[in-house]
Design a protein around this motif. Structure first.
Motif, PDB file in Angstrom:
ATOM      1  N   THR A   1      28.804  -1.251  -7.186  1.00  0.00           N
ATOM      2  CA  THR A   1      27.816  -2.107  -6.536  1.00  0.00           C
ATOM      3  C   THR A   1      27.518  -1.564  -5.140  1.00  0.00           C
ATOM      4  OG1 THR A   1      29.557  -3.569  -5.720  1.00  0.00           O
ATOM      5  CG2 THR A   1      28.509  -4.162  -7.801  1.00  0.00           C
ATOM      6  N   VAL A   2      26.230  -1.565  -4.787  1.00  0.00           N
ATOM      7  CA  VAL A   2      25.805  -0.967  -3.519  1.00  0.00           C
ATOM      8  C   VAL A   2      24.867  -1.924  -2.793  1.00  0.00           C
ATOM      9  CG1 VAL A   2      24.592   0.962  -2.425  1.00  0.00           C
ATOM     10  CG2 VAL A   2      25.983   1.359  -4.472  1.00  0.00           C
ATOM     11  N   ALA A   3      25.059  -2.028  -1.488  1.00  0.00           N
ATOM     12  CA  ALA A   3      24.149  -2.776  -0.627  1.00  0.00           C
ATOM     13  C   ALA A   3      23.638  -1.836   0.457  1.00  0.00           C
ATOM     14  CB  ALA A   3      24.858  -3.976   0.003  1.00  0.00           C
ATOM     15  N   VAL A   4      22.353  -1.955   0.756  1.00  0.00           N
ATOM     16  CA  VAL A   4      21.745  -1.148   1.819  1.00  0.00           C
ATOM     17  C   VAL A   4      21.205  -2.094   2.882  1.00  0.00           C
ATOM     18  CG1 VAL A   4      20.023   0.575   2.431  1.00  0.00           C
ATOM     19  CG2 VAL A   4      21.118   0.658   0.183  1.00  0.00           C
ATOM     20  N   VAL A   5      21.650  -1.894   4.113  1.00  0.00           N
ATOM     21  CA  VAL A   5      21.209  -2.713   5.240  1.00  0.00           C
ATOM     22  C   VAL A   5      20.237  -1.884   6.085  1.00  0.00           C
ATOM     23  CG1 VAL A   5      21.919  -4.073   7.245  1.00  0.00           C
ATOM     24  CG2 VAL A   5      23.448  -3.885   5.252  1.00  0.00           C
ATOM     25  N   PHE A   6      19.044  -2.413   6.270  1.00  0.00           N
ATOM     26  CA  PHE A   6      18.028  -1.723   7.064  1.00  0.00           C
ATOM     27  C   PHE A   6      17.841  -2.410   8.411  1.00  0.00           C
ATOM     28  CE2 PHE A   6      16.769  -0.666   2.717  1.00  0.00           C
ATOM     29  CZ  PHE A   6      16.376   0.658   2.808  1.00  0.00           C
ATOM     30  N   ASP A   7      17.751  -1.603   9.459  1.00  0.00           N
ATOM     31  CA  ASP A   7      17.167  -2.090  10.698  1.00  0.00           C
ATOM     32  C   ASP A   7      15.670  -2.212  10.424  1.00  0.00           C
ATOM     33  OD1 ASP A   7      16.845  -2.656  13.499  1.00  0.00           O
ATOM     34  OD2 ASP A   7      16.201  -0.584  13.768  1.00  0.00           O
ATOM     35  N   SER A   8      14.927  -2.874  11.294  1.00  0.00           N
ATOM     36  CA  SER A   8      13.485  -3.019  11.036  1.00  0.00           C
ATOM     37  C   SER A   8      12.662  -2.018  11.829  1.00  0.00           C
ATOM     38  CB  SER A   8      13.026  -4.447  11.320  1.00  0.00           C
ATOM     39  OG  SER A   8      13.224  -4.801  12.677  1.00  0.00           O
ATOM     40  N   ALA A   9      12.539  -2.232  13.153  1.00  0.00           N
ATOM     41  CA  ALA A   9      11.677  -1.385  13.980  1.00  0.00           C
ATOM     42  C   ALA A   9      12.159   0.059  13.979  1.00  0.00           C
ATOM     43  CB  ALA A   9      11.629  -1.920  15.406  1.00  0.00           C
ATOM     44  N   GLY A  10      11.272   0.982  13.623  1.00  0.00           N
ATOM     45  CA  GLY A  10      11.626   2.395  13.597  1.00  0.00           C
ATOM     46  C   GLY A  10      12.274   2.838  12.306  1.00  0.00           C
ATOM     47  N   THR A  11      12.633   1.881  11.454  1.00  0.00           N
ATOM     48  CA  THR A  11      13.293   2.197  10.188  1.00  0.00           C
ATOM     49  C   THR A  11      12.415   1.781   9.013  1.00  0.00           C
ATOM     50  OG1 THR A  11      15.456   1.898  11.220  1.00  0.00           O
ATOM     51  CG2 THR A  11      15.387   1.884   8.825  1.00  0.00           C
ATOM     52  N   LEU A  12      12.046   0.509   8.968  1.00  0.00           N
ATOM     53  CA  LEU A  12      11.089   0.018   7.980  1.00  0.00           C
ATOM     54  C   LEU A  12       9.689  -0.078   8.571  1.00  0.00           C
ATOM     55  CD1 LEU A  12      13.181  -2.866   6.362  1.00  0.00           C
ATOM     56  CD2 LEU A  12      12.618  -0.660   5.313  1.00  0.00           C
ATOM     57  N   LEU A  13       9.628  -0.246   9.891  1.00  0.00           N
ATOM     58  CA  LEU A  13       8.346  -0.435  10.569  1.00  0.00           C
ATOM     59  C   LEU A  13       8.077   0.698  11.542  1.00  0.00           C
ATOM     60  CD1 LEU A  13       8.597  -4.178  11.718  1.00  0.00           C
ATOM     61  CD2 LEU A  13       7.618  -3.307   9.607  1.00  0.00           C
ATOM     62  N   ARG A  14       6.825   1.162  11.555  1.00  0.00           N
ATOM     63  CA  ARG A  14       6.385   2.021  12.652  1.00  0.00           C
ATOM     64  C   ARG A  14       6.049   1.092  13.799  1.00  0.00           C
ATOM     65  NH1 ARG A  14       5.282   6.931  13.635  1.00  0.00           N
ATOM     66  NH2 ARG A  14       5.299   7.590  11.452  1.00  0.00           N
ATOM     67  N   SER A  15       6.785   1.182  14.882  1.00  0.00           N
ATOM     68  CA  SER A  15       6.674   0.222  15.968  1.00  0.00           C
ATOM     69  C   SER A  15       6.001   0.799  17.199  1.00  0.00           C
ATOM     70  CB  SER A  15       8.061  -0.302  16.355  1.00  0.00           C
ATOM     71  OG  SER A  15       8.606  -1.061  15.302  1.00  0.00           O
ATOM     72  N   TYR A  16       5.359  -0.092  17.910  1.00  0.00           N
ATOM     73  CA  TYR A  16       4.769   0.251  19.203  1.00  0.00           C
ATOM     74  C   TYR A  16       5.244  -0.818  20.177  1.00  0.00           C
ATOM     75  CZ  TYR A  16       1.311   1.231  22.829  1.00  0.00           C
ATOM     76  OH  TYR A  16       0.698   1.531  24.013  1.00  0.00           O
ATOM     77  N   ARG A  17       5.896  -0.382  21.250  1.00  0.00           N
ATOM     78  CA  ARG A  17       6.496  -1.331  22.185  1.00  0.00           C
ATOM     79  C   ARG A  17       5.955  -1.090  23.593  1.00  0.00           C
ATOM     80  NH1 ARG A  17      10.530   1.360  19.441  1.00  0.00           N
ATOM     81  NH2 ARG A  17      11.680   0.211  17.851  1.00  0.00           N
ATOM     82  N   THR A  18       5.752  -2.178  24.294  1.00  0.00           N
ATOM     83  CA  THR A  18       5.283  -2.110  25.675  1.00  0.00           C
ATOM     84  C   THR A  18       6.196  -2.951  26.556  1.00  0.00           C
ATOM     85  OG1 THR A  18       2.970  -1.775  25.087  1.00  0.00           O
ATOM     86  CG2 THR A  18       3.391  -2.692  27.244  1.00  0.00           C
ATOM     87  N   ALA A  19       6.531  -2.424  27.731  1.00  0.00           N
ATOM     88  CA  ALA A  19       7.302  -3.180  28.727  1.00  0.00           C
ATOM     89  C   ALA A  19       6.524  -3.172  30.034  1.00  0.00           C
ATOM     90  CB  ALA A  19       8.681  -2.556  28.929  1.00  0.00           C
ATOM     91  N   ARG A  20       6.688  -4.233  30.821  1.00  0.00           N
ATOM     92  CA  ARG A  20       6.083  -4.275  32.145  1.00  0.00           C
ATOM     93  C   ARG A  20       7.153  -4.569  33.182  1.00  0.00           C
ATOM     94  NH1 ARG A  20       0.654  -7.538  34.173  1.00  0.00           N
ATOM     95  NH2 ARG A  20       0.539  -6.540  36.213  1.00  0.00           N
ATOM     96  N   ASP A  21       7.248  -3.715  34.168  1.00  0.00           N
ATOM     97  CA  ASP A  21       8.154  -3.922  35.290  1.00  0.00           C
ATOM     98  C   ASP A  21       7.567  -5.042  36.143  1.00  0.00           C
ATOM     99  OD1 ASP A  21       9.540  -3.794  37.779  1.00  0.00           O
ATOM    100  OD2 ASP A  21      10.008  -1.673  37.441  1.00  0.00           O
ATOM    101  N   VAL A  22       8.218  -6.185  36.184  1.00  0.00           N
ATOM    102  CA  VAL A  22       7.625  -7.340  36.862  1.00  0.00           C
ATOM    103  C   VAL A  22       7.619  -7.180  38.374  1.00  0.00           C
ATOM    104  CG1 VAL A  22       8.280  -8.861  34.962  1.00  0.00           C
ATOM    105  CG2 VAL A  22       9.780  -8.668  36.947  1.00  0.00           C
ATOM    106  N   ARG A  23       8.413  -6.251  38.895  1.00  0.00           N
ATOM    107  CA  ARG A  23       8.451  -6.050  40.345  1.00  0.00           C
ATOM    108  C   ARG A  23       7.322  -5.140  40.816  1.00  0.00           C
ATOM    109  NH1 ARG A  23      14.499  -3.972  40.337  1.00  0.00           N
ATOM    110  NH2 ARG A  23      13.481  -2.836  38.633  1.00  0.00           N
ATOM    111  N   THR A  24       6.979  -4.149  40.006  1.00  0.00           N
ATOM    112  CA  THR A  24       5.950  -3.191  40.408  1.00  0.00           C
ATOM    113  C   THR A  24       4.636  -3.379  39.663  1.00  0.00           C
ATOM    114  OG1 THR A  24       6.566  -1.535  38.750  1.00  0.00           O
ATOM    115  CG2 THR A  24       7.768  -1.512  40.849  1.00  0.00           C
TER     116      THR A  24
END
Length: 275
Positions: free
Chosen positions: A2-25
């Motif tokens: 018996t086998v189980a496969v655990v996937f992360d989501s972002a970058g593994t199942l999903l092509r992800s695009y991420r944005t961050a904003r530095d709240v100080r600058t």
């Protein structure tokens, strides 16, 4: 076996695009790896907010983000951190912050949506990076993604082989359930807001029920789960820039989620049977 496969989501199942904003600058960091950004400073904690993007966009941009979260009774989960911190301490920092405005998070949402709006299926998630030293919100963040080409077919092939599939990710459960529905993964096998240690615990728990547990991930937040798994598969489908420590922990490195299927097929000479 018996086998189980655990996937992360972002970058593994999903092509992800991420944005961050530095709240100080006010600087916008487009297409940034938020887990790596978090891990650059031990005082940083990446959290996911239980907030809908449309609701955030409709709020006054000059309102303190903490005030908005309190007024809307919006909770949060911890996605990534390097030092264990009580949830109540994180809540105090988040809900009393005087640095971030709603407009900081709106800027992230608009950047991600502007990039992904033409996709047929888009899931979005917003959050923040807290800094325990400041203390307060250092970055607002938004992530959006679509399933990788071949992901749905890979899951179907694994199921046809009798392999159980799971998702363990730091993203919100609601976002992951949409992806799981699309891919054909049962919702009760989806674990959202999973920190690195929780991912590792999920893998460890599954080892009590399956002969072999495979972890498929793409980021440093998957390292603990890699070390717990019987087989660790590192995906470079999103990016080939990986920490050396993560590469050393992987048994296989793949360029596509479809490459997971033959690896599972070759795990054992014995037939794979459903549990």
């Amino acid at each position: 076996m018996t086998v189980a496969v655990v996937f992360d989501s972002a970058g593994t199942l999903l092509r992800s695009y991420r944005t961050a904003r530095d709240v100080r600058t006010g600087e916008i960091l487009s297409d940034v790896e938020t887990t790596l950004l978090t891990c650059l400073d031990r005082a940083r904690v990446l959290i996911a907010l239980n907030a809908h993007s449309r609701d955030v966009i409709g709020a006054p941009p000059d309102q303190l983000l903490s005030s908005y979260l309190c007024a809307q009774n919006i909770g949060f989960g911890v996605s990534c951190l390097r030092q264990i911190t009580p949830h109540e301490d994180l809540a105090r920092i988040l809900y009393s912050d005087t640095n971030a405005m709603v407009g900081d998070l709106q800027a992230c949402i608009r950047d991600v949506w502007g990039t992904l709006k033409e996709e047929s299926l888009v899931v979005m998630d917003s959050g923040a990076i807290l800094n325990l030293t400041m203390p307060g919100i250092e970055f607002t963040v938004t992530a959006g993604g679509r399933p990788f080409e071949g992901a749905k077919e890979a899951i179907a092939d694994l199921h046809a082989m009798g392999v159980a599939t799971f998702i363990a990710s730091g993203d919100r459960a609601a976002k992951l359930e949409r992806i799981a529905d699309h891919l054909g993964i049962p919702r009760d096998q989806v674990h959202g807001i999973a920190t690195p240690s929780i991912k590792a615990q999920i893998v460890d728990d599954l080892k009590k029920c399956y002969d072999a547990v495979v972890m498929v991930g793409d980021g440093i937040n998957d390292l603990q789960a890699f070390r717990k798994a019987d087989v660790a598969i590192l995906s470079e489908q999103q990016s080939k820039e990986k920490p050396l420590e993560l590469c050393k922990a992987a048994d296989y490195i793949v360029g596509s989620v479809r490459e997971v299927v033959p690896i599972i097929r070759d795990l054992s000479g014995d037939a794979i049977v459903p549990i």
